[in-house]
Design a protein around this motif. Structure first.
Motif, PDB file in Angstrom:
ATOM      1  N   LYS A  11       0.913  -1.288   0.122  1.00  0.00           N
ATOM      2  CA  LYS A  11       0.021  -0.274   0.112  1.00  0.00           C
ATOM      3  C   LYS A  11       0.833   1.476  -0.166  1.00  0.00           C
ATOM      4  N   ARG A  12       1.822   1.160   0.789  1.00  0.00           N
ATOM      5  CA  ARG A  12       2.635   2.271   0.770  1.00  0.00           C
ATOM      6  C   ARG A  12       3.519   2.715  -0.464  1.00  0.00           C
ATOM      7  N   PHE A  13       3.938   1.520  -1.010  1.00  0.00           N
ATOM      8  CA  PHE A  13       4.626   1.636  -2.524  1.00  0.00           C
ATOM      9  C   PHE A  13       3.609   2.174  -3.482  1.00  0.00           C
ATOM     10  N   GLN A  14       2.349   1.787  -3.371  1.00  0.00           N
ATOM     11  CA  GLN A  14       1.230   2.359  -4.257  1.00  0.00           C
ATOM     12  C   GLN A  14       1.151   4.032  -4.233  1.00  0.00           C
ATOM     13  N   GLN A  15       0.889   4.222  -2.724  1.00  0.00           N
ATOM     14  CA  GLN A  15       0.982   5.613  -2.540  1.00  0.00           C
ATOM     15  C   GLN A  15       2.126   6.411  -3.090  1.00  0.00           C
ATOM     16  N   LEU A  16       3.307   5.955  -2.860  1.00  0.00           N
ATOM     17  CA  LEU A  16       4.445   6.472  -3.198  1.00  0.00           C
ATOM     18  C   LEU A  16       4.734   6.629  -4.811  1.00  0.00           C
ATOM     19  N   LEU A  17       4.174   5.582  -5.290  1.00  0.00           N
ATOM     20  CA  LEU A  17       4.042   5.808  -6.918  1.00  0.00           C
ATOM     21  C   LEU A  17       3.466   6.768  -7.497  1.00  0.00           C
ATOM     22  N   LEU A  18       2.161   6.871  -6.970  1.00  0.00           N
ATOM     23  CA  LEU A  18       1.098   7.718  -7.499  1.00  0.00           C
ATOM     24  C   LEU A  18       1.606   9.156  -7.159  1.00  0.00           C
ATOM     25  N   THR A  19       1.826   9.243  -6.023  1.00  0.00           N
ATOM     26  CA  THR A  19       2.236  10.848  -5.592  1.00  0.00           C
ATOM     27  C   THR A  19       3.482  11.511  -6.206  1.00  0.00           C
ATOM     28  N   THR A  20       4.522  10.310  -6.436  1.00  0.00           N
ATOM     29  CA  THR A  20       5.668  10.748  -7.176  1.00  0.00           C
ATOM     30  C   THR A  20       5.410  11.046  -8.469  1.00  0.00           C
ATOM     31  N   PHE A  21       4.539  10.343  -9.204  1.00  0.00           N
ATOM     32  CA  PHE A  21       4.282  10.787 -10.671  1.00  0.00           C
ATOM     33  C   PHE A  21       3.524  11.588 -10.989  1.00  0.00           C
ATOM     34  N   LEU A  22       2.469  11.731 -10.011  1.00  0.00           N
ATOM     35  CA  LEU A  22       1.553  12.732 -10.457  1.00  0.00           C
ATOM     36  C   LEU A  22       1.775  14.135  -9.615  1.00  0.00           C
ATOM     37  N   GLY A  23       2.592  14.156  -8.558  1.00  0.00           N
ATOM     38  CA  GLY A  23       2.807  15.341  -7.762  1.00  0.00           C
ATOM     39  C   GLY A  23       3.327  16.555  -8.370  1.00  0.00           C
ATOM     40  N   ASP A  24       4.191  16.187  -9.485  1.00  0.00           N
ATOM     41  CA  ASP A  24       4.704  17.158 -10.138  1.00  0.00           C
ATOM     42  C   ASP A  24       4.273  17.582 -11.537  1.00  0.00           C
ATOM     43  N   VAL A  25       3.175  16.871 -11.828  1.00  0.00           N
ATOM     44  CA  VAL A  25       2.427  17.205 -13.226  1.00  0.00           C
ATOM     45  C   VAL A  25       1.894  18.716 -12.980  1.00  0.00           C
ATOM     46  N   PRO A  26       2.432  19.463 -13.939  1.00  0.00           N
ATOM     47  CA  PRO A  26       1.953  21.096 -13.662  1.00  0.00           C
ATOM     48  C   PRO A  26       0.628  21.151 -14.000  1.00  0.00           C
ATOM     49  N   THR A  27       0.252  22.443 -13.426  1.00  0.00           N
ATOM     50  CA  THR A  27      -1.328  22.554 -13.610  1.00  0.00           C
ATOM     51  C   THR A  27      -1.688  22.749 -14.992  1.00  0.00           C
ATOM     52  N   ILE A  28      -0.666  23.358 -15.995  1.00  0.00           N
ATOM     53  CA  ILE A  28      -1.160  23.857 -17.303  1.00  0.00           C
ATOM     54  C   ILE A  28      -1.318  22.398 -18.098  1.00  0.00           C
ATOM     55  N   PHE A  29      -0.658  21.190 -17.631  1.00  0.00           N
ATOM     56  CA  PHE A  29      -0.839  20.124 -18.606  1.00  0.00           C
ATOM     57  C   PHE A  29      -2.033  19.158 -17.797  1.00  0.00           C
ATOM     58  N   GLY A  30      -2.957  19.844 -16.982  1.00  0.00           N
ATOM     59  CA  GLY A  30      -4.029  19.030 -16.313  1.00  0.00           C
ATOM     60  C   GLY A  30      -3.620  18.359 -15.037  1.00  0.00           C
ATOM     61  N   GLY A  31      -2.494  18.782 -14.358  1.00  0.00           N
ATOM     62  CA  GLY A  31      -1.887  18.080 -13.259  1.00  0.00           C
ATOM     63  C   GLY A  31      -3.329  18.272 -12.107  1.00  0.00           C
ATOM     64  N   VAL A  32      -3.979  19.395 -12.067  1.00  0.00           N
ATOM     65  CA  VAL A  32      -4.839  19.346 -10.901  1.00  0.00           C
ATOM     66  C   VAL A  32      -6.157  18.338 -11.042  1.00  0.00           C
TER      67      VAL A  32
END
Length: 235
Positions: A11-32
């Motif tokens: 579970k922790r690995f899944q959380q880390l994976l998602l937050t790592t890849f999605l956390g830095d997606v810019p707002t301008i590219f639909g990150g929000v």
């Protein structure tokens, strides 16, 4: 027990994976929108119309609940790790400005109630429970610390003497000015104003105006009008 530890690590690995890849997606590219949609699979709860800017760090997302219309800006770190009973709850309409740090640490509940504003570079830290009420204004560089180190024995390292954890309560409609420090065991009563740079070491009664180190009540509010201070004392 071994199975529980294994699934916990997954579970922790899944959380880390998602937050790592999605956390830095810019707002301008639909990150929000991506974060709002996909974070639902790993958070305890996420409401509607949630705005999470890029560059926000979450740890132990299954301990974090986010209500409707919450705004979280760049540089924020929300850390629920340390104990399976930790809970960090951001109610509807909460705004968390840049570079805020919220840490639960150990068997801790941190509640920030609806429509409260947390200014830039604020630190809110357990392990004592922390309750911040509705419609509060917490200005930049404020520190809310629900723990205290024991240091009575000069022959022993302070870090080895343990801590106390009484908890902190900030009731509804309070305004804490720039750089206020709130120490463990304190309750700040409803509708109070704490002047910039004050250090709150004791309870503040409702509808008070307090300033200084340590903070002292210098005026009261009559429920209709705010007693005016110099702007430099509470801005």
């Amino acid at each position: 027990m071994n199975n529980w530890k294994y699934f916990s690590k997954i579970k922790r690995f899944q959380q880390l994976l998602l937050t790592t890849f999605l956390g830095d997606v810019p707002t301008i590219f639909g990150g929000v929108k991506l974060r709002s949609l996909l974070y639902r699979t790993i958070f305890a709860q996420i409401g509607s119309s949630v705005y999470i800017q890029d560059g926000v760090e979450f740890i132990s997302t299954d301990s974090i609940e986010i209500g409707n219309g919450v705004y979280i800006f760049k540089g924020v770190r929300i850390d629920g790790k340390g104990h399976e009973n930790n809970r960090i709850n951001l109610e509807n309409g909460v705004v968390i400005e840049r570079n805020v740090v919220i840490g639960a640490l150990n068997n801790t509940c941190i509640d920030i109630d609806q429509d409260t504003f947390i200014g830039p570079s604020v630190c809110i830290a357990g392990p004592g429970d922390i309750k911040i009420g509705k419609h509060c204004l917490i200005a930049a560089h404020t520190g809310i610390y629900a723990n205290n180190h024991n240091f009575a024995d000069p022959k022993e390292l302070i870090k080895d003497q343990g801590i106390t954890r009484k908890g902190i309560v900030i009731e509804d409609d309070c305004w804490l000015g720039h750089g206020v420090k709130v120490l463990d065991g304190v309750t700040i009563g409803r509708g109070s104003v704490i002047g910039a740079g004050a250090v709150v070491t004791k309870d503040i009664s409702p509808f008070s105006v307090a300033v200084g180190i340590p903070a002292r009540v210098i005026k009261n509010r009559d429920g209709k009008e705010l007693i005016q201070l110099k702007s430099t004392e509470i801005c």
